[in-house]
Design an enzyme around this catalytic site. Structure first.
Site: not given
Length: 187
Positions: A9, A84-85
């Site tokens: 996103a 994450d990331e």
């Protein structure tokens, strides 16, 4: 059969919050997860997955040298890898996560940005788009009310920045999630 997932996103769509919820769901049922975040991201201190809503959790950091194959081989008791990331993963790391899902039957769920402030793919995101078994676009909105799909870097005067290094860590003071129209119309 396990899969490689890419949940992407624009900024501020709740990716880290969703990751923390998935970790909680696994652990509430007695399963162990390993959570990773990029060493590059130091907005809330290194080694933490942090939601803008407040929840924070310690995580292992990954660097370009992190060997996910070796880490998972040495730890057979895990039920899921959460990253994450994920835009900061290298191409070879995404290939390793794909192998882990398919040959070790260990789900790998990656959360990250699809594109940078110029609208160009990050190397990790490009490889995830190519290899992920399932992709989910998480939604957020632009100031104008449309779906935000772009990450616009802004300067101190809130003007669009169009040049610079692909990676510059920053939060709401440095980036805005915007729709395609606002991205193109910004001066």
């Amino acid at each position: 059969m396990a899969k490689l997932f890419f949940r992407y996103a624009a900024m501020n769509a709740g990716k880290s919050t969703a990751l923390l919820q998935v970790a909680h769901n696994y652990e509430e049922r007695g399963h162990r997860v390993r959570i990773f975040t990029a060493q590059l991201d130091d907005r809330y201190g290194r080694g933490y997955v942090t939601s803008r809503l407040g929840p924070q959790r310690a995580a292992e950091v990954f660097t370009p040298q992190t060997d996910f194959l070796a880490l998972t081989q040495a730890d057979p008791g895990i039920a899921c890898l959460l990253v994450d990331e994920a835009q900061f993963l290298s191409k070879s790391q995404v290939h390793a996560l794909h192998e882990i899902a398919h040959l070790r039957n260990l789900p790998a769920i990656c959360y990250g940005l699809r594109t940078d402030f110029r609208g160009e793919l990050f190397p990790g995101s490009a490889t995830l788009l190519a290899l992920a078994d399932e992709m989910d676009e998480m939604k957020t909105i632009c100031d104008c009310g449309r779906k935000a799909t772009m990450n616009m870097r802004v300067d101190e005067s809130n003007r669009k920045v169009t040049e610079g290094a692909q990676v510059e860590i920053g939060g709401n003071a440095r980036y805005r999630a915007v729709c395609g129209r606002c991205f193109r119309q910004a001066a």
